[in-house]
Scaffold this active site. Structure first.
Site, mmCIF file in Angstrom:
data_model
loop_
_atom_site.group_PDB
_atom_site.id
_atom_site.type_symbol
_atom_site.label_atom_id
_atom_site.label_comp_id
_atom_site.label_asym_id
_atom_site.label_seq_id
_atom_site.Cartn_x
_atom_site.Cartn_y
_atom_site.Cartn_z
ATOM 1 N N LYS A 40 0.828 -1.217 0.000
ATOM 2 C CA LYS A 40 0.000 0.000 0.000
ATOM 3 C C LYS A 40 0.859 1.263 0.000
ATOM 4 O O LYS A 40 0.378 2.344 -0.235
ATOM 5 C CB LYS A 40 -0.945 0.007 1.189
ATOM 6 N N TYR A 43 8.064 0.388 -1.973
ATOM 7 C CA TYR A 43 8.925 -0.801 -2.019
ATOM 8 C C TYR A 43 10.029 -0.660 -0.969
ATOM 9 O O TYR A 43 10.592 0.414 -0.797
ATOM 10 C CB TYR A 43 9.542 -0.964 -3.409
ATOM 11 N N CYS A 47 11.963 -0.804 6.581
ATOM 12 C CA CYS A 47 13.413 -0.908 6.634
ATOM 13 C C CYS A 47 14.085 0.107 5.708
ATOM 14 O O CYS A 47 14.906 0.910 6.138
ATOM 15 C CB CYS A 47 13.826 -2.331 6.263
ATOM 16 N N LYS A 56 20.738 4.446 9.560
ATOM 17 C CA LYS A 56 22.178 4.223 9.394
ATOM 18 C C LYS A 56 22.821 5.339 8.568
ATOM 19 O O LYS A 56 23.985 5.681 8.783
ATOM 20 C CB LYS A 56 22.447 2.852 8.764
ATOM 21 N N TYR A 189 16.782 -0.047 21.409
ATOM 22 C CA TYR A 189 17.805 0.210 20.398
ATOM 23 C C TYR A 189 17.486 1.405 19.505
ATOM 24 O O TYR A 189 18.384 2.176 19.141
ATOM 25 C CB TYR A 189 18.145 -1.064 19.612
ATOM 26 N N ALA A 275 9.942 6.315 21.401
ATOM 27 C CA ALA A 275 10.506 5.093 20.795
ATOM 28 C C ALA A 275 10.435 3.982 21.843
ATOM 29 O O ALA A 275 11.429 3.628 22.462
ATOM 30 C CB ALA A 275 11.943 5.346 20.361
ATOM 31 N N GLY A 277 9.048 0.899 21.304
ATOM 32 C CA GLY A 277 8.865 -0.434 20.726
ATOM 33 C C GLY A 277 7.905 -0.404 19.560
ATOM 34 O O GLY A 277 7.369 0.644 19.194
ATOM 35 N N HIS A 450 46.172 -9.339 9.459
ATOM 36 C CA HIS A 450 46.697 -8.362 10.411
ATOM 37 C C HIS A 450 46.987 -7.052 9.689
ATOM 38 O O HIS A 450 47.488 -7.076 8.580
ATOM 39 C CB HIS A 450 47.998 -8.878 11.046
#
Ligand code: FAD
Length: 474
Positions: A40, A43, A47, A56, A189, A275, A277, A450
């Site tokens: 609805k 795309y 997320c 991020k 988080y 925030a 949940g 290393h």
């Protein structure tokens, strides 16, 4: 069917184009099934549009500025200014590139794309209402359906997301300008990641949390590292307080909280971000028409093949329960598509990693030491501090550690907890170890490049057997 509807048919109907749904649709089409994907909105779901990717992007941008501002010890002197509107444009560009990519991939794989809101008519058909005046509707008959309708933020009574000073995470990620001050309700988080972003933008951040610490669900020595760094950024924490209301003042708003004893505190701010949940999006689908049962909290219960209580209907991602993570949604989407195609796929919950993109990051997979004991294992633990890792010191990020929990006799790796630089990347090696049943010896005897942060993973595995070179073994 409603009079005037156009009716079509499909082998697999996927409702929701987030990381659960679009991945399921692509895999179903790859398996030769006629597949229809309906959403609805946009795309990529929460997320790509309002969650993982936008947050991020903000975290990366504010890290660049913060790191540059704090690199004097390295001989770098800079005082960068963040243009929030430009940061927003850049983030939107990243989002558009990814969501456009999802659409192209679906089309290239032969997935039929439908825009609209789906509701079940019965266990073999849905009605799709196309948004907007005169857009009409259609019915789609299906052999199998995959529900991937995701989740939405939980609203705290009195803090409805309709008024501008009250932000959801979606509002916080849509800003063109930073407020001077922000109260964040919730130290989970999402609350912690966004508090860090705003603190790095120079915003005066106050966190109120009902529980007695940050990041509930993580071990104390792990969350402590993040809390200490957040405090160093100037974030103020108030634990044991529940947000009870807010009102406008001459200079902004005042947020009221109440503790267990009914004592009230107040905090002045320009905005408040709630925030606390997320909850499943399930009831608006009319699942009862298809016979799909919901739990008390609105989740859809599934078995390890993602099948609901109705034989031909599957549910994946946030709507199917914890952990509400994008990669868990995608894996479940793949399992659902493969089971429908007749393959013996199933989800191994033990091997689902999780990451928190705070400063520093946290990442975990499998069991903690306490969980291993509870499950009847005799655990053996190895730990390695980042301050003893050369690459960590060269980046200026040396707080935290890698911990590996293994089963004592054969050394099978049961889980790991990492807090420190690039924890979200480092956990991949240990997720592979849990998934393939690798042992401490497998990880310890693998040659690691290393100087890299990944050497800390190798040395944590060595430490479990008292063989670490760069720390004293316990
Ligand atoms: P969603 O992504 O929510 O997608 C569901 C889709 O279904 C939506 O596009 C919606 O429009 C559509 N839909 C719903 N109902 C209908 C209907 N009736 N008809 C048609 N379409 C419908 N997870 C991580 O793993 N890593 C992170 O770093 C991370 N960061 C996050 C940061 C924030 C701020 C937030 C809010 C979330 C974050 N998450 C993160 C969680 C992640 O976004 C979710 O776990 C993930 O999006 C779940 O995918 P999904 O496919 O189940 O649902």
């Amino acid at each position: 069917m409603v009079v005037g509807d156009i009716a079509t048919g499909t082998e697999v109907l996927v409702v929701g184009a987030g990381p659960g749904g679009y991945v399921a649709a692509i895999r179903a089409a790859q398996n030769g099934l006629d597949t229809t994907l309906v959403d609805k909105e946009a795309y990529g779901g929460s997320c790509l549009n309002h969650g993982c990717i936008p947050s991020k992007a903000f975290i990366s941008a504010t890290d660049v500025a913060h790191d540059a501002r704090n690199a004097e010890e390295m001989g770098v002197h800079a005082d960068p200014v963040v243009d929030v509107a430009a940061m927003q444009d850049w983030k939107e560009g990243v989002v558009n590139q990814l969501t456009g990519g999802v659409e192209k991939l679906c089309k290239a794989n032969g997935v039929n794309l439908v825009q609209g809101e789906a509701t079940f008519v019965d266990d073999s058909s849905v009605r799709i209402a196309h948004g907007g005046e005169g857009q009409g509707s259609e019915s789609i008959n299906f052999e199998h359906a995959i529900i991937a309708t995701g989740s939405r933020p939980i609203q705290v009574p009195g803090f409805e997301f309709t008024a501008d000073p009250v932000w959801s995470s979606r509002d916080a990620l849509a800003i063109d300008d930073a407020p001077d001050s922000l109260v964040v309700v919730g130290a989970g988080y999402i609350g912690m990641e966004l508090s860090t972003v705003f603190a790095k933008l120079g915003v005066d951040v106050t966190v109120v949390e009902m529980l007695d610490g940050v990041l509930p669900g993580y071990e104390d020595d792990v969350s402590r590292v993040v809390k200490k760094r957040a405090e160093a950024l100037g974030i103020e924490f108030n634990f044991g307080e529940a947000a009870s209301g807010w009102e406008e003042t001459e200079n902004g708003i005042v947020v009221a909280t109440e503790n267990e004893d009914g004592e009230e505190s107040t905090y002045d701010a320009e905005k408040v971000l709630v925030a606390v949940g997320r909850q499943p999006v399930s009831e608006s689908l009319d699942p009862e028409n298809a016979g799909v049962e919901l739990t008390e909290n609105g989740f859809i219960e599934t078995d390890d093949q993602t099948r609901t209580n109705v034989e031909n209907i599957f549910a994946v991602g946030d709507v199917a329960g914890e952990p509400m993570l994008a990669h868990k949604a995608s894996k479940e989407g793949i399992v659902a598509a493969e089971v429908i195609a007749g393959e013996p796929a199933a989800l191994d919950q033990q091997a689902v990693p999780a990451a928190v993109f705070t400063d520093p990051e946290i990442a975990t997979v499998g069991m903690t030491e306490a969980e291993a004991e509870e499950a009847g294992f005799e655990p053996k633990v190895g730990q390695f501090p980042f301050r003893a890792n050369g690459r960590s010191l060269t980046t200026g990020e040396s707080e935290g550690f890698v911990r590996i929990v293994a089963e004592a006799q054969a050394g099978f790796i049961l889980g790991a907890q990492i807090v420190g630089p690039e924890a979200s990347e480092l956990i991949a090696e240990l997720a592979l170890a849990v998934e393939m049943g690798a042992t401490l010896e497998d990880v310890a005897s693998t040659i690691h490049t290393h100087p890299t942060l990944a050497e800390a993973v190798m040395e944590a595995a060595e430490n479990a057997d008292d063989q670490a070179i760069h720390t004293l073994n316990r």
